[in-house]
Design a protein around this motif. Sequence first.
Motif, PDB file in Angstrom:
ATOM      1  N   ALA A 165       0.607  -1.354  -0.230  1.00  0.00           N
ATOM      2  CA  ALA A 165       0.172   0.048  -0.123  1.00  0.00           C
ATOM      3  C   ALA A 165       0.803   1.106   0.327  1.00  0.00           C
ATOM      4  O   ALA A 165       0.141   2.011  -0.791  1.00  0.00           O
ATOM      5  CB  ALA A 165      -1.044  -0.429   0.749  1.00  0.00           C
ATOM      6  N   PHE A 170      -2.044   3.746  -1.751  1.00  0.00           N
ATOM      7  CA  PHE A 170      -3.132   3.192  -1.829  1.00  0.00           C
ATOM      8  C   PHE A 170      -2.773   2.854  -0.275  1.00  0.00           C
ATOM      9  O   PHE A 170      -2.456   2.904   0.344  1.00  0.00           O
ATOM     10  CB  PHE A 170      -3.946   2.456  -2.623  1.00  0.00           C
ATOM     11  N   TYR A 172      -5.181   0.630   2.738  1.00  0.00           N
ATOM     12  CA  TYR A 172      -6.152  -0.737   2.693  1.00  0.00           C
ATOM     13  C   TYR A 172      -7.850  -0.160   3.373  1.00  0.00           C
ATOM     14  O   TYR A 172      -7.556   0.640   5.030  1.00  0.00           O
ATOM     15  CB  TYR A 172      -5.389  -1.741   3.343  1.00  0.00           C
ATOM     16  N   THR A 173      -8.517  -0.965   2.897  1.00  0.00           N
ATOM     17  CA  THR A 173      -9.603  -0.356   3.401  1.00  0.00           C
ATOM     18  C   THR A 173      -9.753  -2.230   4.686  1.00  0.00           C
ATOM     19  O   THR A 173     -10.378  -2.151   5.180  1.00  0.00           O
ATOM     20  CB  THR A 173     -10.920  -0.444   2.797  1.00  0.00           C
ATOM     21  N   ARG A 180      -7.371  -8.655   1.537  1.00  0.00           N
ATOM     22  CA  ARG A 180      -6.170  -7.412   0.907  1.00  0.00           C
ATOM     23  C   ARG A 180      -5.575  -8.666  -0.178  1.00  0.00           C
ATOM     24  O   ARG A 180      -6.153  -8.192  -0.977  1.00  0.00           O
ATOM     25  CB  ARG A 180      -5.349  -7.379   2.034  1.00  0.00           C
ATOM     26  N   HIS A 183      -8.673  -9.081  -2.399  1.00  0.00           N
ATOM     27  CA  HIS A 183      -9.479  -7.921  -3.111  1.00  0.00           C
ATOM     28  C   HIS A 183      -7.915  -7.097  -3.906  1.00  0.00           C
ATOM     29  O   HIS A 183      -8.120  -5.841  -4.561  1.00  0.00           O
ATOM     30  CB  HIS A 183      -9.823  -7.157  -2.643  1.00  0.00           C
ATOM     31  N   SER A 184      -6.943  -7.758  -3.468  1.00  0.00           N
ATOM     32  CA  SER A 184      -5.707  -7.181  -4.401  1.00  0.00           C
ATOM     33  C   SER A 184      -5.405  -6.700  -6.050  1.00  0.00           C
ATOM     34  O   SER A 184      -5.134  -5.728  -6.072  1.00  0.00           O
ATOM     35  CB  SER A 184      -4.743  -7.684  -4.379  1.00  0.00           C
ATOM     36  N   GLU A 186      -8.337  -5.358  -7.370  1.00  0.00           N
ATOM     37  CA  GLU A 186      -8.836  -3.832  -7.218  1.00  0.00           C
ATOM     38  C   GLU A 186      -8.062  -2.533  -6.037  1.00  0.00           C
ATOM     39  O   GLU A 186      -8.329  -1.592  -6.710  1.00  0.00           O
ATOM     40  CB  GLU A 186     -10.252  -4.090  -5.810  1.00  0.00           C
ATOM     41  N   TYR A 187      -7.248  -3.216  -5.133  1.00  0.00           N
ATOM     42  CA  TYR A 187      -5.873  -2.590  -4.993  1.00  0.00           C
ATOM     43  C   TYR A 187      -5.167  -1.940  -6.477  1.00  0.00           C
ATOM     44  O   TYR A 187      -4.907  -0.492  -6.121  1.00  0.00           O
ATOM     45  CB  TYR A 187      -5.587  -2.967  -2.911  1.00  0.00           C
TER      46      TYR A 187
END
Length: 597
Positions: A165, A170, A172-173, A180, A183-184, A186-187
């Motif tokens: 991140a 970016f 992380y949510t 994480r 959804h890698s 998307e990140y």
Amino acid sequence: MDSKVIFSAITQNSRFSQWFPGLAGLLQYQRDWLKDDLRAALSVTAVALPVAIAYAQLTGVNAVAGLYACILPMLAYALFGTSKQLIVGPDAATCAVIAAVVTPLAGGDAVRQWQLVMTMTLLTGFWCLLASRFSFGVLAEFLSKPILIGLLNGVAITIIVGQVANICGFTYTDRYLLERLYHSVEYLQLTHLPTLGVALVTLGIFLLCRWLSPQWPAAMVAIAGATLLSWLLNVAHYGVDVVGETKSGIPEFQSPVFDLGLIRELVMPALNLAMVSFISMMLTARSFAAKNGYDIDADKEFRALGIANIAAAISQGFAISGADSRTAVNDANGGKSQLVSVFSALMILLVVLFFTAPLQFIPAPALGIVLVIASLSLIDFHAVWSLRKRDNGAFTLATITLFAVLFIGIIPGITLAVLLGLFQFIRLVMRPSDQLLGISQKGILRSLDKTDKAKPIPGILIYRFNSPLTYFNAVYFKRQLLHRITEQETPVECVVVDAVSCFSHMDISVMSMIDELQKQLRKQGVNLILAGRKRELIKWCEMAGIKTGGEGRLTIRSDLTMAVRMHQNYKQALQQGIAPQLRRSEDPDQALTHAIL
């Protein structure tokens, strides 16, 4: 009075050496070591500066806190530690643990985060001092090497994924690693190109430095290059995160958090952290002590680690441990004594007092690259896989610990690792190995095995139980011994138990089991003899109400050889027809000796 005489008197004082082993060593310092120690201190400082700043970011506190976490702890360890090469300081695993515990409790409040970090560090130091007070240095062997390998691999992977991140720009949510990774894609679509560019430049400088000269402090050069680039191009204007304003000078006092509810949340994680830090430190300290030909004291090391952590908390820093990379740099540059830590701490102090201004331009992605590089040194999948061929049980422990850290988080993973170590120990104590002994051609008692170097003694079973007897393995001992008797091809007339290996303390459950076993064997015509620890066993039998030393009573001998000889003499007495006289004697052993002679 001559200073050498004073120093000699001080160092020979047992109380002084007990409390200040490091200082006692420094008082015997040799002038010839100074050049090597100065060179080693410069190298250690060059490595420690960028790493400490990066670990501060990982912990979630201001960059200067990483430097605070080096100065007083290094000075404290130089006084209280027993290793001549070990360098203490921020460590990837300890920082990752602190961040995992404190960040959710801080709720985004930077000041509260820093205070909670100090509180957890203080608690960690307290646990270390308590462990030292009760001589729990044995915990250095508590977490087995396979468990620690799995733990460090899991922590390293967690850190690397977390730093992606910072490298890509970016946030992380998701809190946990699996989410994480899920959804890698998307990140990664949120990657901030200027941030990624700074990270790649930092990596390039690092690799170039390593290629030009492996001896150079590549991490420090890379951070310096990225900081210069940040200052010249004003990368913050393009949305790249930087460290920001960093105050110089002595840290302003911040009191730790004394909220009882929050402290309750930190107590057990601090205990886990103390254990992991200590074991990791001991692995490093022992390896370099063995290499340089001296010993270290585990209990004193526990105390030194506790004092160093308390010093870190007092100076607004965070938890520390033994730093294997900086210790290796110290040793490679010829460091001879704890004075390396003193010199390095003073150099870092100069940076804190006069040279913190450039720190505000350090880019966050550059620190992320340094953290990833540092974490890569913790990853050793080969060590995990090699366990599969050598010890499948160890491979299973390492793998379970690794996936526990990845799947359920660092703190639960560490807790599981501690429990695995405890269960492994309990299993070994509850179900230890055992063996039968025989006699060799030279008349020496030794284990019976497939080599046929020893033969069993006809009619006598010599049994060794390889664990201290206690209430939770007494039944297993009895069951195993009776099973061994039934396995014998020839009738067993006498069972000799090696008491040295299994009778370590008085346990009423064990003594009750021995009384029952003796009576059961007597009904089968088998004599039970305990060999070794004669005085203690007689005393314990008296306390438990077990009668010894006569016909139909428990027999205790001073050692295995005496037990075998006395039984053979008794058989000889039976053949000579003098056994009835022995039974009527008040001291059968003495009567037997006189009869045979």
